[in-house]
Write an enzyme that holds these catalytic residues in place. Structure first.
Site, PDB file in Angstrom:
ATOM      1  CG  HIS A   1      -0.353   0.217   2.516  1.00  0.00           C
ATOM      2  ND1 HIS A   1      -0.081  -0.807   3.392  1.00  0.00           N
ATOM      3  CD2 HIS A   1       0.046   1.330   3.145  1.00  0.00           C
ATOM      4  CE1 HIS A   1       0.447  -0.318   4.504  1.00  0.00           C
ATOM      5  NE2 HIS A   1       0.544   0.982   4.375  1.00  0.00           N
TER       6      HIS A   1
ATOM      7  CG  ASP B   1      -0.126  -4.072   2.712  1.00  0.00           C
ATOM      8  OD1 ASP B   1       0.354  -3.456   1.749  1.00  0.00           O
ATOM      9  OD2 ASP B   1      -0.546  -3.510   3.733  1.00  0.00           O
TER      10      ASP B   1
ATOM     11  CB  SER C   1       3.134   1.490   6.050  1.00  0.00           C
ATOM     12  OG  SER C   1       1.886   1.648   6.629  1.00  0.00           O
TER      13      SER C   1
END
Length: 564
Positions: free
Chosen positions: A135, A166, A244
């Site tokens: 992402h 992901d 992230s």
């Protein structure tokens, strides 16, 4: 309001998960669980992120997202993580990722939305590769990375992206970038209450950050970005936008990749465990591209009710799950039947609630055993059918839903004829109706997107998304958002098929049969003439998307070759 899993988009906006059946894709690891998304520059660094939809897409029945995890009673070799040691280890391994991206506009599929900038984290692994979240680089147009302590940004290329898990692999061509860089090794799944340190570049500053926490639970969780149900590790370390893609370090090895958190709860974050990371990397190394995660294509029901077990002739010592639905495209469809009882998978007994043993006195859904298989591998299923035990050999592979859950890094398909805009139905299309898309999008389309299974390979639900008004289509404007069933009495298989049927029409009129017995009839010659003026009026460069143009060109070459 219930806590919900979410991931932050590059713009810092939390996006809701889809309804219980099919979770919706999410960007930075936290749409539903808050994906630790790339930190968007366009928003103030201290902006508050929240989600408006309750998280209801995680498997587990009535389990509360706040359920207390059972602590492992006999933890093997508990290891403590020294924050200072983690910093030293990460200084020459963790990088900051800068992404410029532009997402498609599914209501106007011939154009993209505004460009946006976002930031995330990543870390170096052997082979001069960088691991980060999918992402973080989804729909990218340009990616840069920066080492700790360096003012220089280096251009990065995407080697592979796995949106379901992901994860993404980046490469950097510059030799200067790799000078002094150390790679991190992948470790094991941590035990409950083991300490981990999450390293990355979260919001609130520009320098590297380290936060400590302990492992709370290990179980399959909905990945917000790709809407897949895969193993994840819940920790109590703070995971924020910008984290992230950063590593969670245990000892001197990586225990996982930070990717999302639980909105509405304090210090509940999630990391992608090493088995998922290794499955992704191994697939890329073996096949040269992301291969996906396997599925049996089964929808199963628990058999915890005594009367249900007796009805299907299960003896007291038997446990298993009831097969309620089978994907027609799966290999299991050729072997299993509705109302079969699956007793074991590869010799591992399945409990009545669908779980299997995992480590020391822990349990996990048997789906995890399936997802860890390589595409094309064979599994042995022990099945009870009509009171008789049987064994079946079934090949497992990734299966695509009838309506795609996500479509990152690709342009949407469309076809325009006489101002009628046709597109294949997808969840990203429904997401254009807003954060509460489940309630605001057309009900009939939403239900099909979440529940219908494909009947044949390549099948799509083609819909009339909108009508670009003109004299030729006046009176048909209220028929938008209906599925196209037939063209001149020929059933539509997918958008390419519809395009071919219309382009190859030889009759004076063309008839389109839609949902709810609605009909569109046009004079074919006049409709073709109207198409060009409608495209010019709306400044649309082409009547069809590039994939359909390529298909038409290929068919044209074939026809010429045949005629010659």
């Amino acid at each position: 309001m219930l806590a919900s899993l979410r991931r932050f988009s590059s713009l810092g906006r939390a996006l809701p998960l889809s309804r219980p059946s099919l979770p919706r894709p999410t960007r930075p690891l936290l749409r539903p669980p808050t994906l630790l998304p790339p930190l968007a520059r366009c928003l103030a660094p201290f902006s508050l992120f929240s989600t408006t939809a309750p998280f209801d897409g995680v498997a587990g029945g009535d389990a509360s997202p706040y359920a207390v995890s059972e602590v492992d009673q006999e933890p093997a070799s508990h290891r403590s993580t020294d924050a200072y040691a983690a910093i030293e280890l990460a200084l020459d391994s963790v990088v900051k990722v800068f992404t410029v991206s532009s997402s498609p506009n599914y209501f106007l599929p011939w154009q993209n939305k505004a460009q946006r900038e976002s930031m995330g984290s990543g870390f170096v692994i052997p082979g001069q590769r960088i691991v980060t979240n999918a992402h973080v680089v989804a729909d990218h147009t340009f990616v840069l990375v920066r080492k700790h302590g360096s003012p220089t940004k280096y251009k990065a290329e995407i080697q592979a992206v796995g949106h379901e898990c992901d994860l993404a692999l980046l490469t950097v061509d510059s030799k200067e970038f790799w000078d002094g860089m150390n790679f991190l090794e992948l470790g094991d799944i941590p035990y409950l209450q083991e300490a981990v340190a999450v390293v990355g570049y979260p919001q609130g500053g520009d320098n590297i950050s380290v936060t400590k926490g302990v492992v709370s639970r290990v179980e399959p969780t909905q990945y917000v970005h790709g809407a897949a149900q895969l193993m994840a590790i819940q920790i109590d370390a703070a995971i924020n936008p910008g984290n992230s893609g950063g590593p969670a370090i245990m000892g001197d090895k990586v225990a996982g990749v930070a990717f999302q958190n639980l909105s509405g709860a304090e210090n509940i974050g999630y990391i992608i465990p090493v088995p998922i990371i290794k499955h992704f990397i191994t697939g890329v190394e073996d096949k040269g591209k992301y291969v996906g995660f396997c599925s049996l294509g089964l929808s199963c029901q628990s058999t915890e009710n005594v009367q249900l077990r007796e009805h299907f002739h299960m003896r007291p010592e038997m446990t298993g799950v009831l097969v309620s639905k089978i994907n027609p495209l799966s290999d299991a469809h050729k072997v299993l039947k509705k109302d079969d009882i699956v007793l074991a998978f590869d010799g591992v007994p399945i409990a009545n609630d669908g779980s299997v043993p995992f480590r020391n006195r822990e349990r996990i859904t048997f789906d995890h055993l399936v997802t860890m298989k390589k595409p094309g591998e064979t599994s042995i299923l022990s099945v009870l059918r009509d009171g008789i035990e049987q064994e079946f050999s079934i090949s497992v592979r990734p299966l695509q839903p009838l309506v795609p859950v996500h479509q990152f890094d690709k342009l949407p398909s469309y076809y325009i004829f006489a101002g009628l805009v046709f597109v294949p139905l997808s969840q990203p299309y429904l997401h254009e109706y807003g954060e509460d898309w489940y309630n605001t999008s057309p009900r009939r389309l939403c239900e099909r997107a979440l529940r219908e299974l494909p009947k044949r390979a390549g099948e799509q639900l083609v819909i009339l998304s909108q009508v670009l008004m003109d004299d030729i289509n006046a009176g048909y404007e209220r028929l938008s958002e209906f599925q196209v069933k037939k063209v001149n009495n020929v059933e539509v298989e997918n958008l390419k098929h519809l395009c071919g049927l219309i382009e190859g029409c030889t009759e004076e009129s063309i008839r389109l049969d839609l949902d709810e017995e609605r009909v569109i009839v046009l004079n074919y010659k006049n409709a073709r003439l109207a198409t060009s003026r409608i495209l010019k009026r709306h400044r649309i460069p082409s009547a069809m998307s590039s994939d359909l143009i390529d298909e038409q060109a290929t068919n044209g070459e074939v026809e010429v070759a045949c005629s010659s």
